[in-house]
Design a protein around this motif. Sequence first.
Motif, PDB file in Angstrom:
ATOM      1  N   GLN A 110       0.851  -1.112  -0.182  1.00  0.00           N
ATOM      2  CA  GLN A 110       0.111   0.352  -0.006  1.00  0.00           C
ATOM      3  C   GLN A 110       0.713   1.457  -0.047  1.00  0.00           C
ATOM      4  O   GLN A 110       0.085   1.729  -0.966  1.00  0.00           O
ATOM      5  CB  GLN A 110      -1.304   0.039   1.121  1.00  0.00           C
ATOM      6  CG  GLN A 110      -2.044  -0.691   1.623  1.00  0.00           C
ATOM      7  CD  GLN A 110      -2.907  -0.899   2.318  1.00  0.00           C
ATOM      8  OE1 GLN A 110      -2.461  -0.760   3.799  1.00  0.00           O
ATOM      9  NE2 GLN A 110      -4.349  -1.688   2.119  1.00  0.00           N
ATOM     10  N   GLN A 114       1.567   4.568  -3.383  1.00  0.00           N
ATOM     11  CA  GLN A 114       1.574   5.510  -2.630  1.00  0.00           C
ATOM     12  C   GLN A 114       2.807   6.686  -3.253  1.00  0.00           C
ATOM     13  O   GLN A 114       2.518   7.751  -3.832  1.00  0.00           O
ATOM     14  CB  GLN A 114       0.700   5.757  -1.106  1.00  0.00           C
ATOM     15  CG  GLN A 114      -0.249   5.923  -0.697  1.00  0.00           C
ATOM     16  CD  GLN A 114      -0.518   5.790   0.824  1.00  0.00           C
ATOM     17  OE1 GLN A 114       0.278   5.193   1.975  1.00  0.00           O
ATOM     18  NE2 GLN A 114      -1.146   6.754   1.224  1.00  0.00           N
ATOM     19  N   LYS A 117       1.854   6.847  -6.704  1.00  0.00           N
ATOM     20  CA  LYS A 117       1.641   7.916  -7.497  1.00  0.00           C
ATOM     21  C   LYS A 117       2.249   9.312  -7.128  1.00  0.00           C
ATOM     22  O   LYS A 117       1.868  10.014  -8.300  1.00  0.00           O
ATOM     23  CB  LYS A 117       0.381   7.209  -6.580  1.00  0.00           C
ATOM     24  CG  LYS A 117      -1.108   8.256  -7.113  1.00  0.00           C
ATOM     25  CD  LYS A 117      -2.603   8.418  -6.521  1.00  0.00           C
ATOM     26  CE  LYS A 117      -3.055   9.270  -6.762  1.00  0.00           C
ATOM     27  NZ  LYS A 117      -4.663   9.071  -6.132  1.00  0.00           N
TER      28      LYS A 117
END
Length: 233
Positions: A110, A114, A117
């Motif tokens: 996860q 992030q 991104k």
Amino acid sequence: NMEQYIYGSQDNIHIIDLRKTVLLLNNALTFIENIAKSKGSILFVGTKSQAIDIVKKYAIECKQFYVNKRWLGGMLTNWSTISNSLNSLNSLNKKISNESLSLKKKEILQMNRQIDKIEKYLGGLKDMGSTPQAIFVVDVNKDAIAVSEANKLKIPIIGILDTNSSPIGIDYPIPGNDDSRKSIELICSLVSKTMIKNEKKINLKEKVTNKKNITKIPTKNEVKIKLKKRKKN
């Protein structure tokens, strides 16, 4: 608006007057030299496909900053929000590299998503700290939002101007082909070399100044000679 920089036309293709390009390019490089001397920063902006890798390469080469994927609205005018995203990026990187936290695979995945991104759009701004002293734009039409934001904040703009561009709002125009990779690479490399050359000069001056400021520690023999002179006096 670009008529003053056009030499003529042939087969409906406008030809840029390269004599004016050389003159204006030198003006832009002199301005960049002054930024380097004052230890200022430059943001390279080039989001068109021809410029993506070139902009990144030369910004990294001269230890400056870049945007090469997409200009997100507010990158300059809403710097506080961008700073928060960059702080999150740094925080996530620290957490992942901290082995003592014993993170689960799902948590790491996860976090990596992030990071990817944020890195995609803001990776080139990681260490910028504040808005730059100038921005260098490869295509002022493609990245018109960047130009508009810089104008609002009165940040000087250096821009490559093709025959379909407008020099209005560009402080240091460089008439040239903004579609040709060779043209983009040539100008980007000159900007980078100017920054590097002046950074080396600054570092050399600082080293010389530091050497002058270092007080010389006298040797034992020098101390003895001084003491003998004092006794005689």
